[in-house]
Design an enzyme around this catalytic site. Structure first.
Site, PDB file in Angstrom:
ATOM      1  N   HIS A  57     104.975  94.802  44.229  1.00 28.30           N
ATOM      2  CA  HIS A  57     103.708  95.288  43.655  1.00 28.30           C
ATOM      3  C   HIS A  57     102.544  95.335  44.642  1.00 28.30           C
ATOM      4  O   HIS A  57     101.619  96.120  44.457  1.00 28.30           O
ATOM      5  CB  HIS A  57     103.319  94.483  42.400  1.00 28.30           C
ATOM      6  CG  HIS A  57     102.654  93.169  42.679  1.00 28.30           C
ATOM      7  ND1 HIS A  57     103.336  92.032  43.040  1.00 28.30           N
ATOM      8  CD2 HIS A  57     101.340  92.821  42.671  1.00 28.30           C
ATOM      9  CE1 HIS A  57     102.479  91.047  43.228  1.00 28.30           C
ATOM     10  NE2 HIS A  57     101.257  91.486  43.017  1.00 28.30           N
ATOM     11  N   GLU A  61      99.448  98.410  48.508  1.00 29.25           N
ATOM     12  CA  GLU A  61      98.042  98.004  48.641  1.00 29.25           C
ATOM     13  C   GLU A  61      97.785  97.185  49.915  1.00 29.25           C
ATOM     14  O   GLU A  61      96.746  97.335  50.550  1.00 29.25           O
ATOM     15  CB  GLU A  61      97.644  97.178  47.405  1.00 29.25           C
ATOM     16  CG  GLU A  61      96.154  96.980  47.259  1.00 29.25           C
ATOM     17  CD  GLU A  61      95.795  96.416  45.882  1.00 29.25           C
ATOM     18  OE1 GLU A  61      96.034  97.115  44.880  1.00 29.25           O
ATOM     19  OE2 GLU A  61      95.303  95.283  45.823  1.00 29.25           O
ATOM     20  N   ASP A  62      98.722  96.332  50.288  1.00 32.50           N
ATOM     21  CA  ASP A  62      98.433  95.347  51.343  1.00 32.50           C
ATOM     22  C   ASP A  62      99.277  95.479  52.607  1.00 32.50           C
ATOM     23  O   ASP A  62      99.125  94.670  53.526  1.00 32.50           O
ATOM     24  CB  ASP A  62      98.593  93.929  50.777  1.00 32.50           C
ATOM     25  CG  ASP A  62      97.535  93.613  49.724  1.00 32.50           C
ATOM     26  OD1 ASP A  62      96.448  94.211  49.788  1.00 32.50           O
ATOM     27  OD2 ASP A  62      97.808  92.790  48.826  1.00 32.50           O
ATOM     28  N   ASP A 118     100.811  89.480  37.280  1.00 31.90           N
ATOM     29  CA  ASP A 118      99.942  89.319  38.452  1.00 31.90           C
ATOM     30  C   ASP A 118      98.747  88.431  38.092  1.00 31.90           C
ATOM     31  O   ASP A 118      98.387  87.510  38.840  1.00 31.90           O
ATOM     32  CB  ASP A 118      99.480  90.710  38.905  1.00 31.90           C
ATOM     33  CG  ASP A 118      98.919  90.741  40.313  1.00 31.90           C
ATOM     34  OD1 ASP A 118      99.261  89.862  41.133  1.00 31.90           O
ATOM     35  OD2 ASP A 118      98.138  91.672  40.593  1.00 31.90           O
TER      36      ASP A 118
END
Ligand code: NDP
Ligand code: ZN
Length: 174
Positions: A57, A61-62, A118
């Site tokens: 997940h 994004e990272d 999350d």
């Protein structure tokens, strides 16, 4: 082919140089593994695409991971779920936080499960191992923001929503 373990190995490699924000700088991979464990073992979620998306997940994004890379390795459904829970990093932080609240009710049920896990994971982490430089006030602010996001996720998995509520009950005192 065990896709769950393939996703663990892929995420571990992508996040290999990253650490969480707690004082001990825990390995980043602990967090995605926790999400999948919460979903499977506290929520009895058996949907493999949801568990694989939980493990992946934070990769778009990272890390340098692209949606196309996830689609070719793990399929279109997993790529779509991860994309749904990925913030637009081009936007300022406050706007990203506002959009998470505004969009929560519109994402797919599969993405709602990942996002719920999350927030459970992050509230538990803040309660047990908060980022070193966060005041109690900032921790409380995060709890309240997570609560506002989860308001838009409710109705898909009441048992996991109760798990979130139990995590929220550990909100630090003012
Ligand atoms: P966040 O506040 O979003 O940081 C929290 C995120 O870091 C989590 O969502 C989680 O994201 C990740 N994370 C990593 N380690 C941990 C951990 N141990 N516990 C919990 N979460 C962890 O981002 P920023 O730090 O960039 O702060 C920006 C925002 O904070 C601003 O919008 C502002 O509103 C607020 N702020 C408040 C202050 C205050 O004193 N009240 C001061 C400064 C900013 P993931 O699941 O994606 O890994
Ligand atoms: Zn996360």
């Amino acid at each position: 082919m065990n896709t769950i373990l393939q996703a663990v190995a892929f995420a571990a490699d992508k996040h290999r140089n990253q650490r969480r924000k707690d004082a001990e700088a825990s390995p980043y991979i602990n967090h995605p593994i926790t999400l999948a464990n919460v979903l499977a073992n506290e929520g009895n979620v058996a949907d493999e695409a949801v568990l694989v998306a939980a493990l992946l997940h934070d990769t778009i994004e990272d890390t340098q991971t692209t949606r196309e890379e996830l689609a070719s390795r793990f399929g279109e459904t997993v790529a779509r779920i991860v994309t749904e829970v990925t913030d637009d990093k081009a936007l300022p932080k406050a706007e990203r936080k506002r959009l998470q609240v505004a969009h929560a009710a519109q994402i797919s049920d599969q993405a709602k499960l990942v996002k719920l896990a999350d927030k459970i994971s992050n509230l538990r982490d803040i309660a047990a191992r908060p980022p070193a430089d966060w005041s109690a006030g900032r921790q409380r602010e995060y709890f309240d923001w997570a609560h506002a996001v989860v308001a838009g996720l409710r109705g898909v998995h009441p048992a996991l929503e109760a798990v979130f509520d139990a995590a929220y009950a550990a909100k630090p005192a003012a």
